[in-house]
Design an enzyme around this catalytic site. Structure first.
Site, PDB file in Angstrom:
ATOM      1  CB  CYS A  71      -0.899   0.013   1.232  1.00  0.00           C
ATOM      2  SG  CYS A  71      -1.894   1.518   1.329  1.00  0.00           S
ATOM      3  CB  SER A 113      -0.621   0.836   6.699  1.00  0.00           C
ATOM      4  OG  SER A 113      -1.704   1.477   7.340  1.00  0.00           O
ATOM      5  CB  CYS A 114      -4.775  -0.410   2.455  1.00  0.00           C
ATOM      6  SG  CYS A 114      -5.408   1.266   2.644  1.00  0.00           S
TER       7      CYS A 114
END
Lengths: 208, 106
Positions: free
Chosen positions: A113, A117-118
């Site tokens: 990501c 921080s997906c």
């Protein structure tokens, strides 16, 4: 873990370094206010912490991958509609669309990501610190093979490396290739070969 | 000529030069675990609508905050801003509570 009264009298926990920065205190203050306004109570907070910590790559993500390895129909379902396929195993698919990408002898998939921080947290738990780091996020889209090498994963030059950039609405999970000589293994034995990193794409599935 | 459009903010790091990837992990502190759970609880309650909203709020903290704050400090700042914007808490009561905490930590 604290009970209601305890956490109100002593918002600063003593079993860890005491939060002291302005923003840490802001987080505590916000929690206190949300509790005092009845948005949630401490029991709900503790239950949420616990349920987050109960999500582990080996009990969630690896189960999905192992099922896909043994059941081609399930794999097709997973590739088509990740959320429904996860749900069909009795797991919570989470809030964001889940796309499963499959490693093959021709293609190796890798997830990042770049913007934040997906991460497929409902399958893999909290992301590792390196996944959130600027170094990983910046470099992996430019030099994925070099990054993979640092993780000890060598992808032959004839194999295409595809890097998938997650977003707030779309998360990826990699279905690693099923290792050779695993024909007689049960689904749960297979799941034990599926590491967190193999579902991010920085590693391959383990050997039996 | 650049092969990539200009970054849209300090969070837009894809393709930028980057150093070594530190693969060490660490235990989460109670504060981090609670901050993490708070956001998921607010999701569950419908008070944070989706991740796009949360992410937008984090990206709106400005370049300085983005660089200076830790991961969950960014979440704290963003969640507080969102709850203030939504009228769930006021800036004044939040500041007051922070001041109290600072005092009691003395």
């Amino acid at each position: 873990m604290t009970d209601e009264h305890h956490s109100h009298k002593h918002p600063l926990q003593t079993d860890h370094p005491e939060p002291s920065s302005h923003h840490e205190l802001m987080g505590i203050a916000l929690n206190d206010l949300l509790v005092s306004k009845g948005i949630y109570d401490n029991a709900e907070m503790n239950a949420m912490i616990e349920s987050i910590e109960n999500i582990e790559p080996n009990t969630h993500g690896a189960r999905v991958v192992a099922r896909a390895w043994v059941d081609p129909e399930y794999k097709a379902f997973l590739l088509k509609d990740g959320m429904s396929a996860v749900e069909s195993l009795g797991l919570d698919p989470g809030y964001a669309v889940l796309t499963a990408v499959e490693n093959t002898p021709e293609v190796h998939n890798l997830v990042v990501c770049t913007l934040c921080s997906c991460y497929p947290r409902f399958l893999l738990g909290r992301p590792p610190v390196w996944y959130k780091s600027k170094a990983y996020r910046s470099r992996v889209v430019r030099e994925p093979r070099a990054v993979l090498r640092e993780f000890g994963t060598e992808i032959p030059t004839g194999v295409e490396v595809r890097v998938h950039d997650s977003t707030a609405e779309l998360r990826y999970i990699v279905i690693p290739m099923r290792p050779a000589e695993t024909e007689g293994m049960s689904e749960s034995e297979l799941a034990s070969l599926v590491s967190r990193d193999s579902m991010i794409g920085t590693a391959l599935a383990g050997r039996p | 000529m650049s092969d990539k459009p200009q970054p849209i903010g300090p969070h837009d790091v894809g393709g930028m030069p980057g150093g070594d990837i530190d693969r060490a992990s660490h235990d989460y502190t109670f504060w981090e675990r609670r901050m993490d759970a708070m956001v998921y609880l607010l999701f569950k309650k419908g008070m944070v609508r989706d991740w796009a909203e949360m992410r937008h709020q984090i990206e709106s903290l400005g370049p300085d905050a983005y660089e200076r704050l830790s991961y969950y400090e960014r979440w704290a700042a963003a969640t507080a801003a969102l709850m203030i914007r939504r009228g769930v808490v006021s800036r004044e009561e939040l500041d007051r509570r922070v001041a109290e905490l600072k005092e009691s930590a003395g």
